[in-house]
Write a protein that holds these residues in place. Structure first.
Motif, PDB file in Angstrom:
ATOM      1  N   PRO A 143      -0.044  13.584   8.954  1.00 58.98           N
ATOM      2  CA  PRO A 143      -0.624  12.540   9.821  1.00 58.98           C
ATOM      3  C   PRO A 143      -1.396  11.497   9.018  1.00 58.98           C
ATOM      4  O   PRO A 143      -1.803  11.732   7.875  1.00 58.98           O
ATOM      5  CB  PRO A 143      -1.560  13.332  10.744  1.00 58.98           C
ATOM      6  N   ALA A 144      -1.596  10.343   9.612  1.00 60.10           N
ATOM      7  CA  ALA A 144      -2.339   9.267   8.970  1.00 60.10           C
ATOM      8  C   ALA A 144      -3.807   9.649   8.817  1.00 60.10           C
ATOM      9  O   ALA A 144      -4.395  10.288   9.687  1.00 60.10           O
ATOM     10  CB  ALA A 144      -2.218   7.979   9.779  1.00 60.10           C
ATOM     11  N   SER A 145      -4.379   9.259   7.692  1.00 57.36           N
ATOM     12  CA  SER A 145      -5.796   9.522   7.436  1.00 57.36           C
ATOM     13  C   SER A 145      -6.537   8.285   6.955  1.00 57.36           C
ATOM     14  O   SER A 145      -7.736   8.341   6.721  1.00 57.36           O
ATOM     15  CB  SER A 145      -5.949  10.647   6.394  1.00 57.36           C
ATOM     16  N   TYR A 146      -5.809   7.141   6.796  1.00 56.71           N
ATOM     17  CA  TYR A 146      -6.432   5.903   6.329  1.00 56.71           C
ATOM     18  C   TYR A 146      -5.950   4.729   7.187  1.00 56.71           C
ATOM     19  O   TYR A 146      -4.832   4.728   7.694  1.00 56.71           O
ATOM     20  CB  TYR A 146      -6.075   5.617   4.864  1.00 56.71           C
ATOM     21  N   ARG A 147      -6.826   3.738   7.283  1.00 53.61           N
ATOM     22  CA  ARG A 147      -6.500   2.483   7.953  1.00 53.61           C
ATOM     23  C   ARG A 147      -6.715   1.343   6.962  1.00 53.61           C
ATOM     24  O   ARG A 147      -7.658   1.363   6.169  1.00 53.61           O
ATOM     25  CB  ARG A 147      -7.379   2.298   9.185  1.00 53.61           C
ATOM     26  N   TYR A 148      -5.840   0.338   7.013  1.00 56.58           N
ATOM     27  CA  TYR A 148      -6.000  -0.821   6.133  1.00 56.58           C
ATOM     28  C   TYR A 148      -5.439  -2.056   6.833  1.00 56.58           C
ATOM     29  O   TYR A 148      -4.690  -1.957   7.806  1.00 56.58           O
ATOM     30  CB  TYR A 148      -5.301  -0.601   4.791  1.00 56.58           C
ATOM     31  N   SER A 149      -5.804  -3.225   6.318  1.00 60.73           N
ATOM     32  CA  SER A 149      -5.374  -4.491   6.894  1.00 60.73           C
ATOM     33  C   SER A 149      -4.464  -5.214   5.916  1.00 60.73           C
ATOM     34  O   SER A 149      -4.716  -5.226   4.703  1.00 60.73           O
ATOM     35  CB  SER A 149      -6.578  -5.373   7.234  1.00 60.73           C
ATOM     36  N   TYR A 150      -3.431  -5.830   6.477  1.00 57.84           N
ATOM     37  CA  TYR A 150      -2.530  -6.645   5.667  1.00 57.84           C
ATOM     38  C   TYR A 150      -1.918  -7.719   6.566  1.00 57.84           C
ATOM     39  O   TYR A 150      -1.411  -7.397   7.659  1.00 57.84           O
ATOM     40  CB  TYR A 150      -1.426  -5.797   5.035  1.00 57.84           C
ATOM     41  N   GLY A 151      -1.983  -8.963   6.112  1.00 59.16           N
ATOM     42  CA  GLY A 151      -1.387 -10.046   6.875  1.00 59.16           C
ATOM     43  C   GLY A 151      -1.974 -10.220   8.262  1.00 59.16           C
ATOM     44  O   GLY A 151      -1.265 -10.637   9.185  1.00 59.16           O
ATOM     45  N   GLY A 152      -3.252  -9.906   8.423  1.00 56.57           N
ATOM     46  CA  GLY A 152      -3.896 -10.057   9.713  1.00 56.57           C
ATOM     47  C   GLY A 152      -3.611  -8.938  10.692  1.00 56.57           C
ATOM     48  O   GLY A 152      -4.009  -9.028  11.859  1.00 56.57           O
ATOM     49  N   ARG A 153      -2.931  -7.887  10.244  1.00 53.77           N
ATOM     50  CA  ARG A 153      -2.624  -6.754  11.106  1.00 53.77           C
ATOM     51  C   ARG A 153      -3.214  -5.474  10.524  1.00 53.77           C
ATOM     52  O   ARG A 153      -3.484  -5.380   9.326  1.00 53.77           O
ATOM     53  CB  ARG A 153      -1.109  -6.584  11.266  1.00 53.77           C
ATOM     54  N   SER A 154      -3.416  -4.502  11.393  1.00 50.89           N
ATOM     55  CA  SER A 154      -3.961  -3.212  10.982  1.00 50.89           C
ATOM     56  C   SER A 154      -2.834  -2.193  10.871  1.00 50.89           C
ATOM     57  O   SER A 154      -1.940  -2.132  11.728  1.00 50.89           O
ATOM     58  CB  SER A 154      -5.004  -2.727  11.992  1.00 50.89           C
ATOM     59  N   TYR A 155      -2.879  -1.398   9.792  1.00 52.51           N
ATOM     60  CA  TYR A 155      -1.868  -0.372   9.547  1.00 52.51           C
ATOM     61  C   TYR A 155      -2.559   0.954   9.262  1.00 52.51           C
ATOM     62  O   TYR A 155      -3.761   0.994   8.956  1.00 52.51           O
ATOM     63  CB  TYR A 155      -0.992  -0.742   8.347  1.00 52.51           C
ATOM     64  N   GLN A 156      -1.788   2.015   9.359  1.00 50.38           N
ATOM     65  CA  GLN A 156      -2.289   3.344   9.028  1.00 50.38           C
ATOM     66  C   GLN A 156      -1.342   4.012   8.041  1.00 50.38           C
ATOM     67  O   GLN A 156      -0.137   3.747   8.034  1.00 50.38           O
ATOM     68  CB  GLN A 156      -2.418   4.210  10.283  1.00 50.38           C
ATOM     69  N   THR A 157      -1.898   4.871   7.205  1.00 50.89           N
ATOM     70  CA  THR A 157      -1.079   5.617   6.262  1.00 50.89           C
ATOM     71  C   THR A 157      -1.786   6.925   5.922  1.00 50.89           C
ATOM     72  O   THR A 157      -2.950   7.133   6.298  1.00 50.89           O
ATOM     73  CB  THR A 157      -0.818   4.793   4.989  1.00 50.89           C
ATOM     74  N   ASN A 158      -1.091   7.803   5.228  1.00 54.11           N
ATOM     75  CA  ASN A 158      -1.698   9.058   4.782  1.00 54.11           C
ATOM     76  C   ASN A 158      -1.955   8.987   3.277  1.00 54.11           C
ATOM     77  O   ASN A 158      -1.827   7.928   2.666  1.00 54.11           O
ATOM     78  CB  ASN A 158      -0.806  10.255   5.150  1.00 54.11           C
ATOM     79  N   ARG A 159      -2.310  10.115   2.682  1.00 55.97           N
ATOM     80  CA  ARG A 159      -2.692  10.090   1.267  1.00 55.97           C
ATOM     81  C   ARG A 159      -1.524   9.755   0.347  1.00 55.97           C
ATOM     82  O   ARG A 159      -1.736   9.258  -0.754  1.00 55.97           O
ATOM     83  CB  ARG A 159      -3.301  11.435   0.867  1.00 55.97           C
ATOM     84  N   TYR A 160      -0.301   9.980   0.809  1.00 58.82           N
ATOM     85  CA  TYR A 160       0.851   9.663  -0.026  1.00 58.82           C
ATOM     86  C   TYR A 160       1.111   8.154  -0.016  1.00 58.82           C
ATOM     87  O   TYR A 160       1.460   7.577  -1.054  1.00 58.82           O
ATOM     88  CB  TYR A 160       2.074  10.437   0.469  1.00 58.82           C
TER      89      TYR A 160
END
Length: 274
Positions: free
Chosen positions: A154-171
């Motif tokens: 499951p996702a454990s991080y949030r970040y912003s790119y190009g004015g949008r919010s994304y989620q990703t995991n440790r990989y």
């Protein structure tokens, strides 16, 4: 064992059995308590299945983005992520099979020769070679999505790119860090080459900066995101080596320069999901 002690042990076992704690006693097949236990177990199984817990590692197929007992994505969410990633990886490979990369290489090489930038020309040729070796590794590898923990973590991080919010995991986080680090190393080489050639500082005028795909194979991140983080690292590596002041990196015990952890964290700018 004395007779008195044997009798005392038998009495103790009998008392334990009478209290319902029966590690030493085996019920007979006709004992009605066995039937009650089986019925209770069947009811519990029905309840788990009805709630979507299932019995497999990934849970019942009706589960979507919910985590199962092992903290993994449900089967549907994993399958959806694999399908999306496979399509993106296929697009990336097809694009690089039919794109004008050779024309890019020829254009940069011709320009560098005309400008007599011999150091930069050698560096660009080395970058081309690394790209070709990378492509050969990717083509020859038999990638197994189901053995990759990225696709069920499951996702454990949030970040912003190009004015949008994304989620990703440790990989995904590790790939973002890799993009910055690879870009920094390539920027060091490009900046050093321009300085050796006595050329003006211009990190954008580099094929490696324009390509920005070394280390990327179509997985975990969109290509434009990987390109962005690579170029962020490239710019800082170029400036460090061209100016020879190393504001963004430090020399390690092995004699090689690496980007500072604080600079890396500021570029990636991940937020932990609570």
């Amino acid at each position: 064992m004395p007779v008195q002690r044997q009798q005392a042990e038998r009495d103790r076992v009998e008392r334990l059995g009478n209290r319902g704690n029966e590690p030493y006693r085996v019920r007979s097949a006709t004992d009605p308590r066995n039937r009650a236990d089986r019925e209770a177990a069947a009811r519990q199984l029905q309840q788990r299945q009805a709630s979507g817990q299932g019995t497999g590692d990934f849970g019942d197929n009706r589960r979507d983005d919910r985590r199962n007992d092992q903290g993994r994505l449900g089967r549907d969410a994993q399958e959806r992520r694999i399908r999306e990633e496979r399509e993106r990886a296929d697009r990336f490979r097809q694009q690089h099979q039919r794109d004008s990369r050779n024309q890019w290489e020829d254009r940069y090489a011709r320009q560098l020769r005309e400008q007599r930038r011999n150091s930069q020309y050698r560096y660009q040729q080395q970058y081309y070679d690394r790209l070709r070796q990378q492509q050969l590794r990717f083509v020859s590898s038999n990638y197994n999505y189901y053995n990759d923990p990225y696709y069920y973590t499951p996702a454990s991080y949030r970040y912003s790119y190009g004015g949008r919010s994304y989620q990703t995991n440790r990989y995904g986080r590790d790939l973002m860090n890799q993009a910055v680090n690879y870009g920094y190393q390539e920027g060091l080489r490009a900046g050093r080459a321009d300085r050796d050639d006595g050329w003006r500082s211009d990190y954008r005028n580099s094929y490696a900066y324009e390509d920005a795909s070394y280390g990327y194979n179509g997985y975990y991140l969109d290509q434009d995101q990987y390109n962005y983080y690579f170029r962020q690292g490239f710019q800082r590596g170029y400036e460090d080596s061209y100016r020879n002041d190393y504001r963004y990196g430090r020399r390690g015990n092995d004699g090689n320069y690496a980007i500072l952890a604080g600079v890396l964290a500021a570029i990636v700018a991940l937020q932990v999901i609570h």
